[in-house]
Design a protein around this motif. Structure first.
Motif, mmCIF file in Angstrom:
data_model
loop_
_atom_site.group_PDB
_atom_site.id
_atom_site.type_symbol
_atom_site.label_atom_id
_atom_site.label_comp_id
_atom_site.label_asym_id
_atom_site.label_seq_id
_atom_site.Cartn_x
_atom_site.Cartn_y
_atom_site.Cartn_z
ATOM 1 N N GLN A 173 -8.659 66.106 10.354
ATOM 2 C CA GLN A 173 -8.931 64.684 10.132
ATOM 3 C C GLN A 173 -10.316 64.366 10.692
ATOM 4 O O GLN A 173 -10.605 64.658 11.852
ATOM 5 C CB GLN A 173 -7.882 63.825 10.834
ATOM 6 C CG GLN A 173 -8.010 62.343 10.588
ATOM 7 C CD GLN A 173 -7.629 61.948 9.168
ATOM 8 O OE1 GLN A 173 -6.639 62.427 8.640
ATOM 9 N NE2 GLN A 173 -8.393 61.089 8.560
ATOM 10 N N ALA A 174 -11.164 63.794 9.868
ATOM 11 C CA ALA A 174 -12.489 63.366 10.306
ATOM 12 C C ALA A 174 -12.638 61.882 10.041
ATOM 13 O O ALA A 174 -12.139 61.363 9.041
ATOM 14 C CB ALA A 174 -13.587 64.141 9.582
ATOM 15 N N TYR A 188 -19.618 61.552 14.213
ATOM 16 C CA TYR A 188 -18.276 61.402 13.652
ATOM 17 C C TYR A 188 -17.276 62.138 14.540
ATOM 18 O O TYR A 188 -17.640 63.004 15.348
ATOM 19 C CB TYR A 188 -18.216 61.933 12.221
ATOM 20 C CG TYR A 188 -18.548 63.402 12.071
ATOM 21 C CD1 TYR A 188 -17.546 64.359 11.975
ATOM 22 C CD2 TYR A 188 -19.876 63.836 12.039
ATOM 23 C CE1 TYR A 188 -17.840 65.712 11.843
ATOM 24 C CE2 TYR A 188 -20.186 65.180 11.909
ATOM 25 C CZ TYR A 188 -19.177 66.116 11.820
ATOM 26 O OH TYR A 188 -19.472 67.445 11.692
ATOM 27 N N GLY A 189 -15.988 61.785 14.403
ATOM 28 C CA GLY A 189 -14.940 62.399 15.199
ATOM 29 C C GLY A 189 -14.071 63.328 14.366
ATOM 30 O O GLY A 189 -13.842 63.087 13.183
ATOM 31 N N VAL A 190 -13.568 64.398 14.995
ATOM 32 C CA VAL A 190 -12.711 65.371 14.322
ATOM 33 C C VAL A 190 -11.468 65.631 15.165
ATOM 34 O O VAL A 190 -11.562 65.885 16.364
ATOM 35 C CB VAL A 190 -13.457 66.702 14.068
ATOM 36 C CG1 VAL A 190 -12.494 67.756 13.531
ATOM 37 C CG2 VAL A 190 -14.612 66.498 13.104
ATOM 38 N N ASP A 191 -10.307 65.570 14.515
ATOM 39 C CA ASP A 191 -9.026 65.886 15.144
ATOM 40 C C ASP A 191 -8.410 67.043 14.365
ATOM 41 O O ASP A 191 -8.156 66.921 13.169
ATOM 42 C CB ASP A 191 -8.110 64.653 15.112
ATOM 43 C CG ASP A 191 -6.708 64.923 15.646
ATOM 44 O OD1 ASP A 191 -6.482 66.012 16.214
ATOM 45 O OD2 ASP A 191 -5.839 64.042 15.492
ATOM 46 N N ARG A 196 -4.635 62.594 17.752
ATOM 47 C CA ARG A 196 -5.612 61.515 17.870
ATOM 48 C C ARG A 196 -6.520 61.690 19.088
ATOM 49 O O ARG A 196 -6.931 60.732 19.717
ATOM 50 C CB ARG A 196 -4.920 60.152 17.874
ATOM 51 C CG ARG A 196 -4.072 59.934 16.625
ATOM 52 C CD ARG A 196 -3.507 58.542 16.517
ATOM 53 N NE ARG A 196 -2.637 58.444 15.344
ATOM 54 C CZ ARG A 196 -2.010 57.337 14.965
ATOM 55 N NH1 ARG A 196 -2.168 56.232 15.642
ATOM 56 N NH2 ARG A 196 -1.234 57.329 13.902
ATOM 57 N N GLN A 197 -6.799 62.934 19.410
ATOM 58 C CA GLN A 197 -7.814 63.278 20.404
ATOM 59 C C GLN A 197 -8.984 63.893 19.627
ATOM 60 O O GLN A 197 -8.907 65.027 19.183
ATOM 61 C CB GLN A 197 -7.270 64.278 21.433
ATOM 62 C CG GLN A 197 -6.299 63.680 22.425
ATOM 63 C CD GLN A 197 -5.721 64.734 23.354
ATOM 64 O OE1 GLN A 197 -4.980 65.619 22.930
ATOM 65 N NE2 GLN A 197 -6.048 64.647 24.623
ATOM 66 N N TYR A 198 -10.034 63.117 19.489
ATOM 67 C CA TYR A 198 -11.140 63.514 18.623
ATOM 68 C C TYR A 198 -12.284 64.133 19.417
ATOM 69 O O TYR A 198 -12.605 63.681 20.519
ATOM 70 C CB TYR A 198 -11.675 62.299 17.859
ATOM 71 C CG TYR A 198 -10.720 61.742 16.837
ATOM 72 C CD1 TYR A 198 -10.790 62.137 15.502
ATOM 73 C CD2 TYR A 198 -9.747 60.816 17.202
ATOM 74 C CE1 TYR A 198 -9.920 61.615 14.558
ATOM 75 C CE2 TYR A 198 -8.865 60.295 16.270
ATOM 76 C CZ TYR A 198 -8.958 60.703 14.952
ATOM 77 O OH TYR A 198 -8.083 60.184 14.025
ATOM 78 N N GLY A 220 -12.830 58.976 18.957
ATOM 79 C CA GLY A 220 -13.481 59.209 17.672
ATOM 80 C C GLY A 220 -14.208 57.996 17.146
ATOM 81 O O GLY A 220 -14.223 57.744 15.942
#
Length: 727
Positions: A173-174, A188-191, A196-198, A220
Motif C-alpha cells: 500500500q502506497a 510518500y508512505g509505504v506499508d 498502517r505503519q508506513y 505516512g
C-alpha cells in the motif's frame, strides 16, 4: 487534514461491504433461475479451541475468560504457535464446509472481476503547473501514479509504478503522495504489512532515484515546507501504534536525528500534520472525540516554533481554513450541528471569532473547501448531503441533486486559485460520476462516469428511501435498492448493512459487485442508524457511550420494518457489518438471534471490555470518549451489558461467517477468534459458524484491486448457499 468534528474512523475498514467500487455488468437472470436444492453442508467436525481459564476481577465483578490465551501471538507469549495452529485449523474447516461452493466462488470471482475496467485512468487534477492522475493496465493489480507538465498533451512522467514496487509482496500500500513546491521531489508512505505503519520514502523526480532517507514507523503523511528540503511527519509508537510525535526531517539526513516539534501527552488524542490548500500554512492537529487543538506554522519558516491557533477547550471542536485576508473556522462551539466563523489572520483566538453561518437545528455543517474567490460548504439535511457554494462577497446557492437517495461529495480540488469545483455524485443506481462545476456560471461538465463493462441500464433497478420507527419513536432512514419486478411477498432475500459508530455516515453509493446480489433476487439495504451522523450531531451522540444500545436496537427495528413491509422474512434476512459494524453484528445476534438467517461479521470489534482495558492495544486510549473507560464502574457495567463476547448465552444463533486478519492493527485478530471459539462452545444450534483469517493481511484485506474480490465472492457464496442459489 482530518475533519476535526468527527474522530478519524479508526475501526472502519475499506472493502467491508460493497461501496463505490468499479462498476459492472447487469446480468439478465432472476433469483428463480438460480434456485437449487439447499446446499449440502459437509459433515465435518469444527475445531475445538483449548480452554485455559483467565480470571478478570474489576469493580467487584469476576469474569472467567477461557480463551484469553489467544492474545499470545499479539503479545509474543508462550502460546503464539498454538494461536496460529488454531487459526489455521479454522481456515481448513471453512475450506471444507465451503468446498461445495468452490466452483461458484470461482465463477463469482470471474463475474466480479469481469466488471472491472482493467485499463482505466482517473480524471487529471491540476496543481502547481502539472496535471496528476493514476492509471491502471490490463491484468495488473495496482496503479501507476503519473503527471504531465502544463498540458494533457505533454509527455507522461510515471512517478511511481506500484505494480513494480509490489512484485513478490503479499501486501503493498502506497499513499500520502506529496510533491515538493519546486516540483522536483516526491515524498510518500509505504506499508508492506497492513498494520498502517508506513515508511516514508523521498524520490528525486529528475533522476528517478530514491534518497537514502527512509523514515520508518510513520503515519505516512509527509508535508513539505516551502524550502524544498524540510518535511514534517507523524511518528507512531511501535507497540500501541498511537500517533505520538510530529517530527521534522531534513533532506539527506539520518531520520534518527529528526527533531520532535510536537509531542502529544494525552493518549486519548490522535495527532497528525497537514498543509493548507493555499500552501501558506502547515497545521498540526491534536484531536480527541470531543475536543481538539490546531497548531500552525508559516510554511516559509520551517525552523520557527508552531503556535496554537486556539487552545483546546472541553467539548469544543474546530477546524481552520485560510483565505486571502482571514481564516474561516468550522466549530461546534455553542453549536451542536456546527457553525461557520471567521477571524483575522493575525488574531486567531476564539475571542476574535465572528459568525458567518449560524447554527441550525436541522442542518449539520460537515465541511469547508476554500478557494480564492469561493467557499464550498458541505451540509447534511434529512440525512442527505448538500453542496452550498458561497461567492466571497457575493451570492450563494445549493447545487441541485434529484434522486431520492444518493451520495455527493467534494472531490480533489488542490488548486486554490480555481473557479471550478470538482465533485463526485453517485446513487444506488447511478454509477460514480465526476463533475467539474463552474462556480460563477453554474455550468457543469461530466468529466467521467465509471464505465460499466458490457453495459448497464439503471432503469432495470429501483432505489427507495424509507423510514423505520425505532422502539423509542425515532424515525430511522433506510436506503435500499432492488431489481424491478420484485414481488414484495416476504420471499426475497435481503442483505441489511450498517456501521453506526464514530459519527461516520454511511452514504448510498453505486457498486458493481452488488449487482451479483440484485440480479439473483436480493434486496440490498442500508440502515442509517444512530451512532452515525446522517441526521445531525445529535444522531451520533445518541449512539455512543451510555447510549450505544440505540445503535443495536435501531438496526433490529429496521430489520423488523423490512419484514413488516414484505421486502423479506426472517427466513431470508441477512445482516452484514465490519469493524465497529462487526460489534453491531455481535450485539444483534445476542439481542435478537431469531431474526437473522445469516450474518457476515468482518473484522468485528466484539471483545469490548478486554480491549478497552488494555492500553497496549492500538486505539484503546484514543477511544475512551467513543466507548467509555471500563476502569470507571458505570462505564464498565454499561459496556459489559452489550459487549458481544461477554453476552454469549446457551441459545440458538444464526448462521455466521466471521473474517479477520492476523496483522490487523485496528481490531486485533484475537477478538473474532475468541468470539467464535466461545460461540462454538456455548450455542445450542447446529447452524453454520465459520471463521476465516487472512494470514498475510490486516484490517482492509488484500491490497490489490482484484484480490479482495475473492473475499467478496466468498461472502456471496456463503449467502447463496444459505439461500439455495448455485450459480
Amino acid at each position: 487534514m482530518q475533519k476535526n468534528k468527527t474522530l478519524p474512523d479508526q475501526r472502519m475498514i475499506k472493502k467491508i461491504t460493497p461501496g463505490l467500487l468499479l462498476l459492472g455488468v447487469a446480468l439478465s437472470c432472476t433469483n428463480k433461475e438460480h434456485k437449487m436444492e439447499s446446499y449440502k453442508w459437509p459433515d465435518a467436525a469444527a475445531p475445538v479451541a483449548a480452554v485455559n481459564p483467565f480470571v478478570r476481577t474489576l469493580h467487584g465483578d469476576t469474569v472467567t475468560d477461557n480463551y484469553y490465551w489467544m492474545i499470545d501471538y499479539f503479545k509474543k507469549g508462550k502460546d503464539s504457535s498454538k494461536v496460529v495452529d488454531y487459526l489455521t485449523a479454522e481456515n481448513k474447516y471453512l475450506d471444507t464446509m465451503m468446498s461445495g461452493t468452490k466452483t461458484l466462488q470461482e465463477d463469482l470471482f470471474k463475474e466480479l472481476k469481469g466488471r472491472v475496467k482493467e485499463k482505466d485512468e482517473s480524471v487529471p487534477v491540476f496543481r502547481n503547473g502539472y496535471f496528476y492522475y493514476t492509471r491502471t493496465e490490463e491484468g495488473k493489480q495496482y496503479a501507476k501514479y503519473c503527471r504531465k507538465k502544463g498540458s494533457l498533451e505533454a509527455k507522461e512522467e510515471i512517478l511511481l509504478d506500484m505494480d513494480e514496487e509490489a512484485k513478490g509482496l503479499p501486501y503493498y500500500q502506497a499513499g500520502g503522495f506529496t510533491i515538493s513546491p519546486d516540483n522536483k521531489m516526491m515524498a510518500y508512505g509505504v506499508d508492506k504489512v497492513s498494520r498502517r505503519q508506513y515508511v516514508i520514502h523521498i524520490k528525486n523526480l529528475e533522476t528517478g532515484a530514491l534518497f537514502k532517507d527512509a523514515i520508518p514507523n510513520t503515519q505516512g503523511d509527509p508535508v513539505w515546507a516551502l524550502d524544498n528540503k524540510t518535511i514534517f511527519y507523524t511518528s507512531k509508537n511501535e507497540v500501541t501504534l498511537l500517533s505520538e510525535k510530529i517530527k521534522k526531517h531534513q533532506l539527506n539526513s539520518d531520520p534518527k536525528q529528526d527533531l520532535t516539534v510536537y509531542e502529544e501527552k494525552d493518549k486519548s488524542n490522535y495527532i497528525g500534520v497537514g498543509k493548507s490548500k493555499s500552501g501558506k500554512y502547515i497545521f498540526i492537529y491534536s484531536q480527541a472525540t470531543l475536543s481538539n487543538e490546531l497548531k500552525m506554522l508559516d510554511a516559509s519558516t520551517p525552523d520557527q516554533p508552531f503556535k496554537s491557533f486556539q487552545p483546546r477547550q472541553k467539548d469544543m471542536l474546530y477546524e481552520a481554513f485560510p483565505l486571502e485576508d482571514k481564516f474561516l473556522i468550522l466549530t461546534n462551539w455553542k453549536a451542536k450541528n456546527f457553525r461557520l466563523m471567521e477571524c483575522p489572520l493575525d488574531k486567531t483566538g476564539m475571542e476574535n471569532w465572528k459568525e458567518v453561518i449560524p447554527h441550525r437545528q436541522d442542518v449539520l455543517l460537515e465541511g469547508v473547501d476554500e478557494f480564492k474567490t469561493h467557499v464550498v460548504v458541505t451540509e447534511r439535511k434529512n440525512g442527505l448531503t448538500q453542496l452550498r457554494v458561497r461567492t466571497i462577497g457575493g451570492p450563494e446557492y445549493n447545487i441541485a441533486f434529484e434522486e431520492p437517495t444518493y451520495t455527493a461529495m467534494v472531490g480533489a480540488n488542490p488548486d486554490y486559485n480555481s473557479k471550478t469545483l470538482r465533485y463526485i455524485y453517485a446513487s444506488l443506481t447511478t454509477p460514480s460520476s465526476t463533475y467539474d462545476y463552474n462556480m460563477d456560471t453554474k455550468a457543469k461538465k461530466l468529466m467521467k462516469q465509471q464505465e460499466i463493462v458490457g453495459g448497464y441500464n439503471k432503469e432495470d433497478y429501483t432505489s427507495e428511501r424509507l423510514y423505520a420507527t425505532a422502539k423509542d419513536g425515532t424515525k430511522v432512514p433506510i436506503s435500499l435498492v432492488y431489481k424491478k419486478g420484485l414481488k414484495k411477498d416476504g420471499n426475497a432475500p435481503l442483505l441489511l448493512y450498517a456501521y453506526g459508530s464514530y459519527g461516520s455516515s454511511t452514504d448510498p453509493g453505486f457498486n458493481s459487485s452488488r449487482l451479483s446480489l440484485l440480479n439473483r433476487g436480493f434486496v440490498y439495504a442500508i440502515a442509517h442508524i444512530r451512532g452515525g451522523q446522517e441526521m445531525g450531531r445529535q444522531w451520533y451522540e445518541d449512539g455512543k457511550l451510555m447510549k450505544k444500545k440505540n445503535t443495536f436496537t435501531d438496526f433490529i427495528d429496521c430489520g423488523q420494518f423490512l419484514i413488516d413491509q414484505k421486502f423479506t422474512s426472517k427466513a431470508h434476512l441477512y445482516a452484514q457489518g465490519g469493524s465497529a459494524g462487526g460489534l453491531l453484528m455481535g450485539a444483534i445476534i445476542n439481542i435478537a438471534p431469531e431474526m437473522w438467517h445469516g450474518i457476515i461479521a468482518q473484522v468485528p470489534f466484539v471483545d469490548v471490555i478486554n480491549t478497552m482495558l488494555d492500553e497496549s492495544i492500538p486505539l484503546t486510549t484514543n477511544e475512551f470518549d467513543e466507548w467509555g473507560n471500563p476502569k470507571q464502574k458505570a462505564a464498565y457495567d454499561y459496556m459489559k451489558s452489550y459487549s458481544p463476547y461477554e453476552n454469549i448465552e446457551k441459545k440458538a444463533y444464526p448462521n455466521m461467517l466471521v473474517t479477520t486478519g492476523l496483522h490487523d492493527s485496528q481490531v486485533q485478530y484475537f477478538e473474532p477468534a475468541k468470539w467464535v471459539a466461545k460461540l462454538r462452545a456455548t450455542k445450542t444450534d447446529k447452524n453454520i459458524l465459520l471463521l476465516k483469517t487472512d494470514m498475510d493481511f490486516g484490517h482492509g484485506g488484500a491490497s490489490g484491486r482484484f484480490d479482495y474480490l475473492k473475499d467478496v465472492a466468498l461472502n456471496y457464496a456463503f449467502l447463496f448457499a444459505l439461500e439455495g442459489i448455485n450459480k
